[in-house]
Design an enzyme around this catalytic site. Structure first.
Site, short mmCIF file in Angstrom:
data_model
loop_
_atom_site.label_atom_id
_atom_site.label_comp_id
_atom_site.label_asym_id
_atom_site.label_seq_id
_atom_site.Cartn_x
_atom_site.Cartn_y
_atom_site.Cartn_z
CB CYS A 149 -0.97 -0.01 1.18
SG CYS A 149 -0.23 -0.60 2.70
CG HIS A 241 -0.40 4.23 4.06
ND1 HIS A 241 -1.17 4.08 5.19
CD2 HIS A 241 -0.02 2.98 3.68
CE1 HIS A 241 -1.27 2.78 5.47
NE2 HIS A 241 -0.58 2.10 4.58
#
Ligand code: NAP
Length: 354
Positions: A149, A241
């Site tokens: 990710c 993120h």
């Protein structure tokens, strides 16, 4: 095309599995007909198997499906995989051997020489590895992977910079709690804290990025020569993120040239107008305090990477921040985009009806 392609999800009860269900329930091409999870969940109605942890309720057409054990046979040809990495490797191979196309999020096969590690805007030609995979492994199915990710966010912002002579990259991540699955990090470790260690994460970012940006050379990928140094942290953010990135670019482009390279960047998903593709994969935000997870993570359904604060770096040349949705662009949305690309480029084992 009208919802003509039946698909399934392995690991359907987890954080990423639930995100798959949201993506697929409203998908114009795919019809979700099969769900798999561990022996703990198998045999139960999906709605009873695990608590639903996303906004809105379980899509009604999925709620009554009975969760199956993760064994090939009854599943449709295309199966998305969001299983715990401890078990995903062997189970995904068993499905591919039985003729299924596995579109996986798990780390197990990403770096195999004959497995595409796809970010469709960057390396759709890496789908060419599937033929080699089938020949070498003697199976009619296939395994296709999407990156870690954090890696997908970094790769997308670096890909448009290759034209400037991309040399060195330093990245420090601030990763959301949902990236650790459920229940993930204990609340006493997470709240009011920053944890400067995520097991295995830095190595994934450093190696996967070079394969994604690399060149398909006959039947293998020659990794891009860029050197990547990663440090990773877990922060008390739910989704998204954030990455603090500095790069060296040999051609020393102007700040405007770098910004233009990002905002003009498109690839195969935009060319094919795939259903999950954002019109513009990278959006540059001019506000001096952006991007922020709370404000920017859901842009374009979570499929867009937001970039901001590009400025000169006295050490490496250029520095900036990037943000992406870890369970959408970093997981389920990425895999759905990969499957759409395979449909559009006609690389599935079985021709699609409709
Ligand atoms: P998670 O919430 O822990 O879910 C794990 C899933 O795997 C559950 O559906 C679980 O089923 C299933 N499972 C566990 N043991 C199994 C077994 N023996 N056989 C079959 N299924 C089994 O994890 P997650 O965060 O969704 O992550 C799933 C995968 O995606 C991992 O490989 C992870 O590294 C990767 N990934 C995650 C993210 C993210 O942002 N979270 C991003 C990219 C990639 P039960 O509920 O029945 O136990």
């Amino acid at each position: 095309m009208d919802r003509t392609i039946d698909v399934g999800v392995l690991g359907a009860t987890g954080m990423v599995g639930q995100q798959f269900i949201v993506q697929l329930a409203r998908h114009p091409w795919f019809r979700l007909v099969w769900l798999g999870a561990s022996e703990r969940s198998a045999g139960q109605r999906y709605a009873d198997a695990a608590p639903w942890r996303l906004p809105d309720s379980v899509p009604p057409e999925v709620a009554d499906l009975v969760v199956q054990p993760c064994e090939p046979g009854s599943a449709p040809e295309i199966v998305f995989s969001a299983m715990d990495a401890a078990v995903a490797g062997d189970i995904e191979q068993a499905f591919a051997r039985a003729g299924h196309t596995i579109v996986s999020n798990s780390r197990n096969h990403r770096l195999d020489d004959d497995v595409p590690l796809l970010v469709p805007e960057i390396n759709s030609d890496h789908l060419g590895l599937i033929e080699r995979q089938r020949t070498r492994r003697g199976w009619s199915g296939a395994i296709i992977t999407n990156p870690n990710c954090s890696t997908v966010i970094l790769s997308l912002v670096l890909a448009p910079l290759r034209q400037f002579g991309l040399r060195n990259v330093m990245v420090t991540t601030l990763q959301a709690l949902s990236g650790a699955g459920y229940p993930g990090v204990a609340s006493l470790d997470a709240v009011g804290n920053v944890v400067p260690f995520i097991d295995g994460e830095e190595g994934k970012i450093e190696t996967e990025t070079r394969k994604i940006l690399g060149r398909l050379d006959s039947d293998r990928v020659e990794p891009h020569p860029v050197q990547v140094s990663a440090q990773t942290t877990r922060v008390a953010v739910v989704n998204g993120h954030t990455e603090s990135i500095a790069v060296t670019l040999e051609a020393k482009p102007s700040i405007d040239d770098v910004r233009d390279a990002w905002t003009r960047f498109t690839g195969a998903p935009q060319r094919h107008a795939l259903p999950t593709a954002p019109a513009q994969p990278i959006v540059y935000l001019t506000g001096q305090n952006r991007p922020q997870p709370r404000l920017d993570v859901d842009r374009d359904g979570g499929m867009t990477i937001s970039v901001g604060r590009l400025r000169p770096c006295p050490v490496l040349g250029y520095k900036f921040f990037a943000l992406g949705h870890n369970t959408v662009r970093g997981a389920a949305g990425a895999a759905v985009l990969n499957a759409e690309l395979m449909v559009a480029e006609r690389v599935l084992a079985t021709p699609v009806r409709g």
